[in-house]
Design a protein around this motif. Structure first.
Motif, PDB file in Angstrom:
ATOM      1  N   PRO A 435       0.820  -1.216   0.000  1.00 27.64           N
ATOM      2  CA  PRO A 435       0.000   0.000   0.000  1.00 27.64           C
ATOM      3  C   PRO A 435       0.859   1.274   0.000  1.00 27.64           C
ATOM      4  N   PHE A 436       1.967   1.247   0.757  1.00 25.98           N
ATOM      5  CA  PHE A 436       2.877   2.399   0.802  1.00 25.98           C
ATOM      6  C   PHE A 436       3.404   2.679  -0.609  1.00 25.98           C
ATOM      7  N   ALA A 437       3.840   1.610  -1.290  1.00 23.59           N
ATOM      8  CA  ALA A 437       4.430   1.778  -2.627  1.00 23.59           C
ATOM      9  C   ALA A 437       3.410   2.381  -3.591  1.00 23.59           C
ATOM     10  N   TYR A 438       2.167   1.855  -3.585  1.00 25.91           N
ATOM     11  CA  TYR A 438       1.150   2.398  -4.507  1.00 25.91           C
ATOM     12  C   TYR A 438       0.863   3.858  -4.204  1.00 25.91           C
ATOM     13  N   LEU A 439       0.744   4.191  -2.895  1.00 24.93           N
ATOM     14  CA  LEU A 439       0.440   5.586  -2.545  1.00 24.93           C
ATOM     15  C   LEU A 439       1.542   6.511  -3.042  1.00 24.93           C
ATOM     16  N   GLN A 440       2.785   6.064  -2.868  1.00 27.03           N
ATOM     17  CA  GLN A 440       3.912   6.904  -3.263  1.00 27.03           C
ATOM     18  C   GLN A 440       3.935   7.112  -4.788  1.00 27.03           C
ATOM     19  N   ILE A 441       3.750   6.026  -5.522  1.00 26.52           N
ATOM     20  CA  ILE A 441       3.817   6.128  -6.983  1.00 26.52           C
ATOM     21  C   ILE A 441       2.619   6.924  -7.508  1.00 26.52           C
ATOM     22  N   LYS A 442       1.459   6.713  -6.893  1.00 25.78           N
ATOM     23  CA  LYS A 442       0.276   7.485  -7.310  1.00 25.78           C
ATOM     24  C   LYS A 442       0.461   8.968  -7.002  1.00 25.78           C
ATOM     25  N   ALA A 443       1.020   9.291  -5.813  1.00 28.52           N
ATOM     26  CA  ALA A 443       1.198  10.705  -5.447  1.00 28.52           C
ATOM     27  C   ALA A 443       2.099  11.387  -6.476  1.00 28.52           C
ATOM     28  N   ILE A 444       3.142  10.701  -6.907  1.00 23.81           N
ATOM     29  CA  ILE A 444       4.077  11.293  -7.878  1.00 23.81           C
ATOM     30  C   ILE A 444       3.386  11.493  -9.223  1.00 23.81           C
ATOM     31  N   TRP A 445       2.698  10.443  -9.693  1.00 22.02           N
ATOM     32  CA  TRP A 445       2.097  10.541 -11.027  1.00 22.02           C
ATOM     33  C   TRP A 445       0.885  11.460 -11.050  1.00 22.02           C
TER      34      TRP A 445
END
Ligand code: HEM
Length: 489
Positions: A435-445
């Motif tokens: 979940p951390f990884a998805y949130l981080q990648i989504k926040a960037i994109w």
């Protein structure tokens, strides 16, 4: 040596050879044959076995052998047997077995000099389980919510330094942004604000100290290992100071460091400074390259697929119409189209291409063709996200970037049952940071899509198979132009 001694020596050698031959014949004819149905063994050289094929690239080897042998086969390297279990039909035991049957400790031992003593693969499973509980607690939704705010502000800050238009290496940019975000959310404010350059340089040395040779010989006295060991000692000192200053001033922060400081074992014992340092290093190793690589692949695919690019832009517009400029945990959770685009990039390019276990008890598997095999204890057992994620009986047209395969109605990752999509592993040791990884990648994109028009200048990137965490080869040059996405555009 006189003639008599020479004959005596020759007789002894002959006797020895004869004994060995007779013993072999007896064991062949008299001792009952094992009833074991062992997996097929890949042809290889005497003694070294399939070493060269494996070193040339395990995925190339799997591509050649899977069509001939199916999902279960054994590769011998020296005295080791590595049995591959490819596909959800045969890999369930790999993911679900208890540690007493299939363990990680031996096969992931090479991480010990990097993470340091007293943590993860240096401790018994009962302690490791407790340490993974600390990870789980540090990554609960209430914590993720505060990490997201930090991710969003890091992204805003980072991209505010880009001009109104220009050309950048997207891979380099995303790597940097993710180091900054990871520093803030995981390592804490002190590192992010004051010690960033020193700590990043030390992590760089740790990183460069993990080479393919380190997997086999983690303590080999080479310069890269010496630098790794020095860097870890210095990191331990830096974190010991930060921890004691936090404890001394009774200050509490919203980061993983604080969670690890506050964690307690079942018997009430608090974590030591060395353990906190080791767990933070493990978190950074688990989450940094994996996330930055996935962000870059996601970008490369979106910029090459206009259909999906306009899909994710449209989704941002809808969310802006609904929530204005607010980007927080709950808004990111609504980005389903972007989620599927990231998930598909990660299916095609899982950064961890091979997962390993050591088997401590015999077990059996049945292939999809109905063949049964017994895997003896003592084998190393392996599965491969990079290969299994592209099996054509699971994923339709598997080499195609097709994020809609996860949409309601198709759900190809679930149709063939659990362990079909294994970029994050699964079962007992499934990734705790997903979940951390998805949130981080989504926040960037989400930030990039809302604030820039982007165009890929480089050819579509190739895979860097030589890296320990497999990523993107070379630069990924992108032209950007600032824009403000408006709901009515
Ligand atoms: C795109 C990003 C990521 C990918 C592809 C990924 C992939 C994986 C995989 C494949 C495993 C299973 C390893 C095995 O079965 O041997 C795993 C385990 C793990 N990951 Fe991740 N990971 C990612 C991000 C993260 C992040 C951001 C964190 C933490 C901040 C994290 C923490 C962990 C931990 C603690 C485990 C061990 C779980 C256990 O053994 O019980 N990962 N990850």
């Amino acid at each position: 040596m006189d003639v008599f001694d020479g004959n005596k020596f020759l007789n002894t050698v002959l006797l020895l050879i004869t004994t060995i031959i007779v013993a072999k014949l007896i064991s062949y004819f008299i001792i009952p044959k094992s009833k074991k149905r062992l997996p097929p063994i890949l042809p290889g050289w005497p003694i070294i076995g399939g070493l060269f094929r494996f070193l040339k690239g395990p995925i190339f080897m799997l591509r050649e052998e899977y069509p001939k042998l199916g999902g279960v086969f054994t590769l011998k390297i020296f005295h080791k047997n590595i049995t591959f279990l490819i596909g959800p039909e045969v890999s369930a035991h790999f993911f679900k077995a208890p540690e007493t049957d299939l363990s990680q400790q031996e096969v992931y031992q090479f991480n010990v000099p990097t993470f340091g003593p007293g943590v993860v693969f240096d401790v018994d499973y009962s302690v490791r389980q407790e340490q993974f509980r600390f990870f789980t607690e540090a990554l609960r939704v209430n914590k993720l919510k505060s990490y997201v705010n930090q991710m969003v502000s890091e992204a805003e800050d980072y991209f505010s330094k880009w001009g109104s238009s220009g050309e950048v290496d997207l891979k380099y940019e995303l790597e940097h942004l993710i180091i900054l975000t990871a520093s803030r959310c995981l390592l804490g404010r002190e590192v992010r604000d004051k010690l960033f350059d020193d700590v990043s340089a030390l992590f760089h040395d740790l990183d460069n100290g993990m080479l393919p040779i380190s997997v086999l010989f983690p303590y080999l006295p080479i310069p890269a290992h010496r630098r790794r060991d020095n860097a870890r000692k210095k990191l331990a000192e830096i974190f010991a100071n930060i921890i004691s200053s936090r404890k001394g001033s009774n200050k509490s922060e919203d980061d993983m460091l604080q969670c690890f400081i506050d964690s307690k074992y079942k018997d009430g014992r608090p974590t030591t400074e060395a353990e906190v340092t080791g767990l933070l290093i493990a978190a950074l190793f688990a989450g940094q390259h994996t996330s930055s690589i996935t962000s870059t692949w996601t970008g490369a695919y979106l910029l090459c697929n206009k259909q999906y690019l306009s899909g994710v832009v449209e989704e941002q517009k809808n969310l802006m119409a609904k929530h204005g400029d607010r980007v927080d945990h709950d808004v990111l959770a609504e980005m389903d189209v972007l989620y599927r685009c990231i998930k598909e990039a990660l299916r095609l390019h899982p950064p961890l291409i091979m997962l390993l276990r050591s088997s401590h008890s015999d077990f059996s598997v049945t292939t999809r063709e109905g063949k049964e095999y017994d895997i003896p204890k003592g084998h190393i057992v392996a599965t491969s996200p990079a290969f299994a994620n592209r099996l054509p009986h699971i994923f339709n047209d598997p080499d195609k970037y097709d994020p809609d395969r996860y949409a309601v109605g198709r759900e190809e990752d679930k149709a063939a049952g659990a362990f079909s999509y294994i970029s994050f592993g699964g079962g007992r040791h499934g990734c705790l940071g997903e979940p951390f990884a998805y949130l981080q990648i989504k926040a960037i994109w989400a930030h990039l899509l809302r604030n820039f028009e982007l165009e890929l200048l480089s050819p579509f990137p190739e895979i860097d198979w030589n890296a320990m965490v497999v990523g993107v080869k070379g630069k990924v040059m992108v032209r950007y132009k600032r824009r403000e996405l408006s709901v009515n555009q």
